[in-house]
Enzyme design. Structure first.
Site, PDB file in Angstrom:
ATOM      1  N   HIS A  90     -13.347 -14.089  40.183  1.00 18.88           N
ATOM      2  CA  HIS A  90     -12.075 -13.679  40.649  1.00 18.88           C
ATOM      3  C   HIS A  90     -10.849 -14.619  40.089  1.00 18.88           C
ATOM      4  O   HIS A  90     -11.340 -15.683  40.121  1.00 18.88           O
ATOM      5  CB  HIS A  90     -12.153 -14.044  42.167  1.00 18.88           C
ATOM      6  CG  HIS A  90     -10.745 -13.580  43.037  1.00 18.88           C
ATOM      7  ND1 HIS A  90     -10.332 -12.303  43.196  1.00 18.88           N
ATOM      8  CD2 HIS A  90     -10.048 -14.440  43.276  1.00 18.88           C
ATOM      9  CE1 HIS A  90      -9.185 -12.544  43.819  1.00 18.88           C
ATOM     10  NE2 HIS A  90      -8.684 -13.929  43.898  1.00 18.88           N
ATOM     11  N   ASP A 169      -7.918  -7.885  57.219  1.00 19.15           N
ATOM     12  CA  ASP A 169      -7.262  -8.402  56.133  1.00 19.15           C
ATOM     13  C   ASP A 169      -5.903  -7.757  55.835  1.00 19.15           C
ATOM     14  O   ASP A 169      -4.761  -8.554  56.052  1.00 19.15           O
ATOM     15  CB  ASP A 169      -7.745  -8.802  54.740  1.00 19.15           C
ATOM     16  CG  ASP A 169      -6.941  -9.353  53.619  1.00 19.15           C
ATOM     17  OD1 ASP A 169      -6.614 -10.502  54.336  1.00 19.15           O
ATOM     18  OD2 ASP A 169      -6.448  -8.781  52.990  1.00 19.15           O
ATOM     19  N   ARG A 176       0.899 -12.090  58.281  1.00 25.38           N
ATOM     20  CA  ARG A 176       1.476 -13.262  57.938  1.00 25.38           C
ATOM     21  C   ARG A 176       2.685 -13.264  56.906  1.00 25.38           C
ATOM     22  O   ARG A 176       3.344 -14.159  56.866  1.00 25.38           O
ATOM     23  CB  ARG A 176       0.249 -13.605  56.917  1.00 25.38           C
ATOM     24  CG  ARG A 176      -1.071 -14.068  57.664  1.00 25.38           C
ATOM     25  CD  ARG A 176      -2.093 -14.296  56.795  1.00 25.38           C
ATOM     26  NE  ARG A 176      -2.198 -14.980  55.897  1.00 25.38           N
ATOM     27  CZ  ARG A 176      -2.662 -15.229  54.496  1.00 25.38           C
ATOM     28  NH1 ARG A 176      -3.651 -13.933  54.311  1.00 25.38           N
ATOM     29  NH2 ARG A 176      -2.462 -16.085  53.570  1.00 25.38           N
ATOM     30  N   SER A 191      -8.814 -14.438  53.326  1.00 21.46           N
ATOM     31  CA  SER A 191      -8.125 -13.088  52.844  1.00 21.46           C
ATOM     32  C   SER A 191      -8.935 -12.555  51.338  1.00 21.46           C
ATOM     33  O   SER A 191      -9.346 -11.547  51.478  1.00 21.46           O
ATOM     34  CB  SER A 191      -6.599 -13.294  52.827  1.00 21.46           C
ATOM     35  OG  SER A 191      -6.006 -12.291  51.938  1.00 21.46           O
ATOM     36  N   LYS A 195     -12.528  -9.721  51.104  1.00 18.58           N
ATOM     37  CA  LYS A 195     -12.557  -8.690  50.121  1.00 18.58           C
ATOM     38  C   LYS A 195     -13.535  -8.981  49.109  1.00 18.58           C
ATOM     39  O   LYS A 195     -14.315  -8.063  48.547  1.00 18.58           O
ATOM     40  CB  LYS A 195     -11.138  -8.570  49.511  1.00 18.58           C
ATOM     41  CG  LYS A 195     -10.188  -8.051  50.598  1.00 18.58           C
ATOM     42  CD  LYS A 195      -8.778  -8.004  50.370  1.00 18.58           C
ATOM     43  CE  LYS A 195      -7.986  -9.306  49.950  1.00 18.58           C
ATOM     44  NZ  LYS A 195      -6.648  -9.522  49.846  1.00 18.58           N
TER      45      LYS A 195
HETATM   46  N1  URA Z   1      -4.348 -12.890  47.976  1.00 13.00           N
HETATM   47  C1  URA Z   1      -4.931 -12.471  48.928  1.00 13.00           C
HETATM   48  O1  URA Z   1      -5.783 -11.470  48.699  1.00 13.00           O
HETATM   49  N2  URA Z   1      -4.731 -12.826  50.087  1.00 13.00           N
HETATM   50  C2  URA Z   1      -3.780 -14.163  50.289  1.00 13.00           C
HETATM   51  O2  URA Z   1      -3.899 -14.369  51.262  1.00 13.00           O
HETATM   52  C3  URA Z   1      -3.247 -14.547  49.176  1.00 13.00           C
HETATM   53  C4  URA Z   1      -3.416 -14.266  47.926  1.00 13.00           C
END
Ligand code: URA
Length: 443
Positions: A90, A169, A176, A191, A195
């Site tokens: 990632h 999320d 947020r 977050s 995923k």
């Molecule tokens: N990328 C994400 O998927 N979430 C975040 O909070 C910040 C960057």
């Protein structure tokens, strides 16, 4: 249990300003209650602000990540569990960051199975899915069955996150965004990882970038995020490594969607820019190590080098393109030929050493059509830039610095001044030229 009690526990008091650690039950009560519509936005907003100020322990962040992950569907890889451990990479995102594209076939050629769920371009950063879709016919919206079949047969598969993945999320991120709580390390960690873990991997190589073109602007902020991600994954029983890399200037020489596919093919052919090559081999080596294919990073690097030299990594890439609906013959014919008809050139305004700022370049590339400002905007597959000179190069006034390709003629009015502004000239090399590409490795 009452939401207000969980909020005040995290918020703390005058006597206990840092608040207290929340239990698993409390975190699950809040997150599940929110997703089910039983707890209102205003209470979650208050809790997010308390977390923003008081943080979370790695154990709390692990529970938050797990709860968000289980708010939706997860990829079921049990039918091919003999291929485990599954390893993914990632990146926190950058400009010209195409590493996932050559990396997945490279790791697969070394025997590692890579289930990769990627994102789209947003703001100044590019997106792996948009880059892949610039290949004629390539499909990124795979069904879970197709994903598993392609992964099993080819060693890697590339798909997008569906709405069914981590719905908590999506809800929390939207909140947020409007409550000033995006820049919280535990919230960012939960977050991203909720995923990522949903795709079924056991091990993760994390490219945590710092610099103007990155999400984290300073090396310290990136290191804090990297530590939190690695320790949270540990708390969840997953193996990972975080590699802190420089994103102050664009990566490689090609920025765009199809342009980055081209540069990825160059890397798999054993060519291409040194910075892209170095990161691809380093991440590949770590994927081999975490995937149990080698005993050391050095051995992993040698294995990756071999897979490039003997053509097996490039072969994996073309096989994946075909498996995901892409037209391989057209792709081969398009390489270094297919260009947007809308083109301009940027020439050096003065003599001197140049430095190209990643963020300004990223914003300009967005105007050209590489990325998008809103999630529902379309991108242009052939927009982007080819850098003929990079940071640290000496130029003479009038030298070609970059070729610029747009989605139409009008986009240059906004993009060209931004690109002019992204290049600075000086008598000495900018001090950032001596900053390392790889700053630190955190396990
Ligand atoms: N990328 C994400 O998927 N979430 C975040 O909070 C910040 C960057």
């Amino acid at each position: 249990m009452r939401a207000v009690d969980v909020i005040t526990k995290k918020r703390g008091s005058l006597l206990n300003p840092k608040g207290e650690e929340l239990t698993k039950e409390e975190i699950e009560f809040i997150i599940n209650g929110y997703v089910e519509g039983k707890i209102p936005d205003y209470q979650i907003s208050a809790l997010l602000m308390a977390i923003y100020f008081n943080g979370m322990t790695f154990a709390e962040t692990g529970v938050l990540t797990g709860t968000m992950l289980h708010s939706g569907e997860t990829m079921d890889l049990s039918s091919i569990k003999d291929k485990a451990p599954f390893v993914d990479k990632h990146s926190t995102g950058g400009v010209g960051d195409k590493i996932s594209l050559p990396l997945a076939p490279l790791a697969a050629a070394c025997g590692v199975y890579v289930p990769m769920m990627s994102g789209r371009a947003l703001g100044h950063t590019g997106g792996t899915l948009d880059k892949l879709e610039s290949i004629d016919g390539y499909r990124v919206g795979l069904s879970p069955e197709e994903f598993v079949k392609i992964l099993k047969n080819g060693g890697y598969a590339m798909t997008g996150q569906t709405k069914a993945i981590a719905p908590a999320d999506r809800l929390l991120y939207a909140l947020r965004d409007v409550t000033g709580t995006v820049e919280s390390i535990p919230l960012i960690t939960a977050s991203i990882l909720s995923k990522k873990v949903a795709e079924g991997s056991d091990c993760f190589v994390l490219d945590v970038k710092y610099g103007s073109g990155a999400f984290m602007k300073t090396a310290q902020a990136a290191e804090d995020l990297a530590n939190c991600m690695v320790n949270t994954l540990k708390a969840m029983g997953k193996k990972s490594v975080a590699i802190l890399t420089n994103m102050q200037t664009p990566l490689g020489r090609k920025v765009g969607n199809f342009l980055e596919i081209e540069e990825s093919v160059e890397i798999l052919q054993g060519k291409g820019p040194e910075d892209v090559k170095e990161l691809t081999i380093l991440f590949g080596a770590w994927m081999c190590l975490l995937g149990g294919k080698v005993k050391t990073v050095e051995e992993g690097k040698a294995l990756c080098q071999k897979a490039i030299e003997n053509g097996s990594a490039l072969q994996k890439f073309f096989e994946n393109v075909a498996a995901q609906g892409g037209n391989v013959e057209k792709l081969k014919a398009d390489l270094n030929v297919r260009r947007s008809p809308y083109k301009k050139e940027l020439f050096a305004k003065e003599d001197g050493f140049i430095y190209i700022d990643a963020y300004k370049c990223g914003i300009a590339s967005c105007s050209l059509g590489v990325g998008r400002n809103r999630t529902d905007e379309a991108v242009c597959p052939d927009a982007g830039m080819i850098l003929h000179r990079v940071s640290g190069d000496m130029v003479k006034k009038g030298d070609l610095i970059m070729e610029v390709f747009g989605k139409n003629e009008e986009c240059f009015a906004a993009a060209m001044p931004l690109l002019e502004d992204s290049v600075t000239y000086s008598a000495q090399k900018d001090s950032k030229c001596s900053d390392k590409l790889v700053l630190k490795i955190i396990e």
